[in-house]
Design an enzyme around this catalytic site. Sequence first.
Site, PDB file in Angstrom:
ATOM      1  N   ASP A 149      26.893  49.808  23.208  1.00 17.10           N
ATOM      2  CA  ASP A 149      27.349  48.771  23.780  1.00 17.10           C
ATOM      3  C   ASP A 149      26.392  48.183  24.968  1.00 17.10           C
ATOM      4  OD1 ASP A 149      30.714  47.716  24.242  1.00 17.10           O
ATOM      5  OD2 ASP A 149      29.278  46.825  25.547  1.00 17.10           O
ATOM      6  N   ASP A 176      21.724  45.322  23.219  1.00 15.57           N
ATOM      7  CA  ASP A 176      22.364  44.269  22.852  1.00 15.57           C
ATOM      8  C   ASP A 176      22.068  44.098  21.366  1.00 15.57           C
ATOM      9  OD1 ASP A 176      22.950  41.396  22.440  1.00 15.57           O
ATOM     10  OD2 ASP A 176      21.692  40.914  23.965  1.00 15.57           O
ATOM     11  N   ASN A 215      32.655  47.969  15.389  1.00 15.88           N
ATOM     12  CA  ASN A 215      33.810  47.262  15.998  1.00 15.88           C
ATOM     13  C   ASN A 215      33.587  46.108  16.908  1.00 15.88           C
ATOM     14  OD1 ASN A 215      36.304  47.378  17.740  1.00 15.88           O
ATOM     15  ND2 ASN A 215      34.855  47.935  19.280  1.00 15.88           N
ATOM     16  N   SER A 255      39.258  40.663  10.812  1.00 10.81           N
ATOM     17  CA  SER A 255      40.502  39.827  11.526  1.00 10.81           C
ATOM     18  C   SER A 255      41.431  39.295  10.636  1.00 10.81           C
ATOM     19  CB  SER A 255      40.092  39.034  12.495  1.00 10.81           C
ATOM     20  OG  SER A 255      41.314  38.356  13.065  1.00 10.81           O
ATOM     21  N   TYR A 283      34.770  31.526  14.456  1.00 12.93           N
ATOM     22  CA  TYR A 283      35.283  33.168  14.833  1.00 12.93           C
ATOM     23  C   TYR A 283      35.863  33.575  13.302  1.00 12.93           C
ATOM     24  CZ  TYR A 283      38.161  37.116  15.736  1.00 12.93           C
ATOM     25  OH  TYR A 283      38.616  38.567  16.032  1.00 12.93           O
ATOM     26  N   LYS A 314      34.541  36.376  10.668  1.00 11.43           N
ATOM     27  CA  LYS A 314      35.343  37.595  10.155  1.00 11.43           C
ATOM     28  C   LYS A 314      35.635  37.471   8.686  1.00 11.43           C
ATOM     29  CE  LYS A 314      35.742  39.732  14.193  1.00 11.43           C
ATOM     30  NZ  LYS A 314      35.086  40.939  14.241  1.00 11.43           N
ATOM     31  N   VAL A 334      45.676  41.550  19.951  1.00 14.53           N
ATOM     32  CA  VAL A 334      45.647  42.848  20.219  1.00 14.53           C
ATOM     33  C   VAL A 334      45.492  42.572  21.802  1.00 14.53           C
ATOM     34  CG1 VAL A 334      44.501  45.078  20.277  1.00 14.53           C
ATOM     35  CG2 VAL A 334      44.303  43.535  18.373  1.00 14.53           C
ATOM     36  N   THR A 381      43.950  43.263  24.700  1.00 20.20           N
ATOM     37  CA  THR A 381      42.632  43.467  25.176  1.00 20.20           C
ATOM     38  C   THR A 381      42.068  42.747  26.210  1.00 20.20           C
ATOM     39  OG1 THR A 381      41.486  42.120  23.410  1.00 20.20           O
ATOM     40  CG2 THR A 381      41.972  44.334  22.890  1.00 20.20           C
TER      41      THR A 381
END
Length: 244
Positions: free
Chosen positions: A36, A51, A78, A130, A144, A148, A177, A179
């Site tokens: 991460d 990155d 992920n 997704s 997006y 996906k 979700v 998050t």
Amino acid sequence: MRFEGKAALVTGAAGGIGRAIVARLRAEGARVAVADKDVCTFAAEKHLQGDLLDASYADGLALAAFDALGGLDIVTNNAGVITRGPITETSDLDWERSMGVNVEAPFRICRAAIPIMAATGGGAIVNIASCWGARAPGPNHALYCMTKAAIASLTQCMGMDHAHQGIRVNAVCPNEVNTPMLRSGFEERGFDSDSAVVELGKTVPLGRIAEPEDIADVVLFLASGAARYVCGAVIEVNGGKPVS
């Protein structure tokens, strides 16, 4: 302890779903390297900070995890970003960031991980796609959804191409979700995130949106021996709610 003796790499480990995946893997015996750009404050055997937009970093993650853990049995791609709004309001920077994190980085990581896994008897790769894009378009999320859809297609292709090497490649497709990423979207639009999550849950047949652990449990199933005959699958985890 389904993963005793196994070594795993998880990207986007500081986020909600990533953190849950790491916790579940470690609880079941896996050694985990986390990747991460943000510092991960929870325990893991190795933090490979960087990155994913840096091609050399993405290219080197699989080998770095292998070296740090003494093996590489599981990879979970992920990490992801969301660009909201219609294409007419999408900048070149939005394009580069979304394509780089959501598509190019998983491609680079898989390209490096597959030969390592093949040389050591196989493994499991689980990508996070997704419902938005993999099955139906989501409103005002064109970029997006496109990324996906791309990772879902890449998963299906790799699942077919590398099954003979003992490498199972599958994808999990969540809908909404609970998050920090989801909540930040509500806050950016001026909503109270707690109230918005509750109201959104009322639109789901199961009565709530997913928690990160709901997604992590499906990821772990696909990474485990229980999913030994699941390959090239794109599995929706949506509480019964279609994209609308």
